[in-house]
Each structure stands twice: as C-alpha cells, then as structure tokens.
Design a protein around this motif. Sequence first.
Motif, PDB file in Angstrom:
ATOM      1  N   VAL A  96       0.707  -1.150  -0.151  1.00  0.00           N
ATOM      2  CA  VAL A  96      -0.105   0.075  -0.050  1.00  0.00           C
ATOM      3  C   VAL A  96       0.982   1.371   0.206  1.00  0.00           C
ATOM      4  N   GLY A  97       1.890   1.443   0.930  1.00  0.00           N
ATOM      5  CA  GLY A  97       2.778   2.422   0.944  1.00  0.00           C
ATOM      6  C   GLY A  97       2.447   3.832   1.756  1.00  0.00           C
ATOM      7  N   ALA A  98       1.031   3.807   1.927  1.00  0.00           N
ATOM      8  CA  ALA A  98       0.545   5.173   2.745  1.00  0.00           C
ATOM      9  C   ALA A  98      -0.659   4.556   3.468  1.00  0.00           C
ATOM     10  N   ALA A  99      -0.378   3.367   4.246  1.00  0.00           N
ATOM     11  CA  ALA A  99      -1.748   2.704   4.796  1.00  0.00           C
ATOM     12  C   ALA A  99      -2.847   3.641   5.402  1.00  0.00           C
ATOM     13  N   GLU A 100      -2.109   4.542   6.466  1.00  0.00           N
ATOM     14  CA  GLU A 100      -3.122   5.269   7.227  1.00  0.00           C
ATOM     15  C   GLU A 100      -3.864   6.405   6.454  1.00  0.00           C
ATOM     16  N   GLY A 101      -3.181   7.039   5.580  1.00  0.00           N
ATOM     17  CA  GLY A 101      -3.563   8.238   4.988  1.00  0.00           C
ATOM     18  C   GLY A 101      -4.491   7.978   3.627  1.00  0.00           C
ATOM     19  N   THR A 102      -4.459   6.945   3.181  1.00  0.00           N
ATOM     20  CA  THR A 102      -5.038   6.793   2.022  1.00  0.00           C
ATOM     21  C   THR A 102      -6.618   6.068   2.200  1.00  0.00           C
ATOM     22  N   THR A 103      -7.573   6.521   1.249  1.00  0.00           N
ATOM     23  CA  THR A 103      -8.705   5.619   1.359  1.00  0.00           C
ATOM     24  C   THR A 103      -8.332   4.271   0.428  1.00  0.00           C
ATOM     25  N   PHE A 104      -9.184   3.241   0.804  1.00  0.00           N
ATOM     26  CA  PHE A 104      -8.658   1.977  -0.040  1.00  0.00           C
ATOM     27  C   PHE A 104      -9.649   0.960   0.262  1.00  0.00           C
TER      28      PHE A 104
END
Length: 386
Positions: free
Chosen positions: A161-169
Amino acid sequence: MKLLNRTALAVAALLTPVAATQAAVSLQSLSDTEFAFGGYVKADLMVSNYSEGAPDDNNISRQFYVPGAIYGDSSRGKSVTDFHARETRFNFAATNEIDGHKLKFFVEMDFLTHTDGNERVSNSYSPRLRHAFVSVDNWLVGQTWTTFQDVGALPEALDFVGAAEGTTFARQGQIRYTNGGWQFALENPSSTFTDYTTGVRKTGSSDLIPDLIARYNFKTGSSKFMLAALLRELEYEEENMDESTFGWALSGSGVIPVGSGRDTFKFMANVGEGAGRYMALNFVNGAVLGNGEVEAITTYSGFASYQHWWDEKWRSNITASALEADYDTSPVAAVNETSYSGNINLLYSPVKPITVGVEYLYALNERTDGTDADLSRFMFSLKYVL
C-alpha cells in the motif's frame, strides 16, 4: 416421414444463411477485439522487528503493513525474515467497439491475504480476485477500486500500500457512471462496528442501502486533483437491537509536478464520521455499539509523499502517513485510536520493465488505553512488469 424430412430440410435451408451471418458477425467482432495480458512478477525480502512479538506466519502483517495488525504475539520472537512472491499479479483485458459502443472487460488476480498455504515446503497460495468488471461507454459494472479512492495519488513504494493510514482504500462491487471529470457510483454496503464493552469488531447483518459516492477529477496545468464525497448508512440489526446512523466522508488528493524535472509531490487528506473500512484498511470501525445506540466514529487521515529522480534510472520516495480517531464515547476495552507510519526507499530501473529497490518502513499504532506497538521493516524487492 418423408414430409417431416422435407420440412426439416426446408427449415435448415432457411436457417443456414442466418447461422452463417451470425457466425460472420461473431468472427468480425472477434477480429476487431483488442486483447491485452498484463501484470507483474514481484519478489520481496522483508526483515521485520515487532515491538510486541512477531505475528504468526500467516498473519497479513507478514505480507505487507496493515495498521492495527502489528501487535503480534508476545510469546514469539520480535524479529523475523520473510521471502515471498505473493504480490505477483496477472490481468486480462478485452476491448471492442460494436455499433458505436465502446466495450471493455477486465479481470485481475494476485496471491495476497490468503491463509491457505504455508512456508514449510511449497509456499502454495491460491489466487484471489482483485478486479472483475465490464464497462459499456460511460457505465461500469463489477468489482474494482472504490470510486472514493484516488489510486493515481498513491506513492511509489515497495510495501503493497505504501501510505496505509492516509489513503482511502477498498475494492468492491459497484455500478459507476462517468461523464467527463464527474463520477457517480452505488457501491457495496458493509458496516463494521466496535462493541462498547468488549471492543470486538462486529459486522452489520442488514446493510440495505448502497454506499453513495460522488467524485470530481480535474487538472490545473500539469497537476491532477480529485475531490470525493461518501454517504452511507450503518445499520445494526442483531441481538434484539435495531439501530442505525448515517456516515459521511470527504477526500481530496493531488499529484503535483515539482521543478522542471520528473519530481512529484503527492498528497491526500480525508475526514469523516462513520467512514470505517474506507480509511486505513479498516483500522477503525464505522461506529460504536453500546447502550442500545449506534454512534459514528470520527476519523482524520492523510499522507504526503515526495518523489525525487536522481537520474534517468534512480529515484527515491519519502512518505509520511497518519490517522486519528475521535470517539465521542470511548469503549471500555482498548481499541485502535491513532496510527502513524513513514517510509523511504531507493529504486533502480536498469531497463524499463525491471525495478530493484530497498525500503525502510517504521510504523507506530496506539490504542485508547495508551498502549502501543511499533514495527520496523527493511525490505528488498525485484519487480518485472509484463
């Protein structure tokens, strides 16, 4: 009998031109169809240190970083090494134009998240469905990225993912309509709740109204931006309880070129009440169940990432990501509250299809009772794009 035979021959004679015409049309359609096979092969080596002990071999945190999944097992050692190629993926697409209508179908699979294999002998893992959809002109039906997510703004990272906390997913079933920069979608509803007493995650048994998403994509010069809004209902109907609340979320993201070279700055900012599983891989649930009520949980999250090209073949990315939850009524048991992570990498592409790289990731997760856990991970990857 002779009459029947004559009748059959007459019918066959009449149908033969029709069948021949249909076959010709089918062959013509097939000849006009463009087929594409893609994906990549990716091999990962990860050396991880879990402050609270390493999770078991099949834990999802041993495959990629998932906020909330790093607390591990205190009876196990803290440091582990993992080799795997489970992020490898394959996809197949077909596009055509029939009677002035543009048609496309797309299917993609990889091998992540499953627990039906092991590392002891064969490392055999079954594939999972990522995408499967059909589009006709402006309409898309099937499973793919949620319309609420800007995949193009994700930073380049060796972590999945790379930016797990900050992205909607999320990937899920949906019906989507696109017109220029506007997109509107009805998507699969799935509510998650936190039990006030135990802190255990529960899922809604009566999700009826689809999640509604509106999105606008636009450009300013060479920069690309996205604004999206989410509206959903979280309903819980079990254990003599039938309560619901509405949830909402807003998301904004962008990709901005920096300087005259290939450097870029990427960002995303999100806020919502009851957004739940759309944020940080469901680090926080949508609402709290307690005292016969459903109370939405407020979340704030975002990331910032900068990519610098050292030359035509070498580049680096540095990313910071965070999420914070606000409980109006905190559950009695400790539950996820804040999560932070950062990563930095060095990537090298000697030829276009191949990328070799190293990356360091650090993550810190905190719960409402003040307890926390952290993860440090060094990662080496080789990727060949088909």
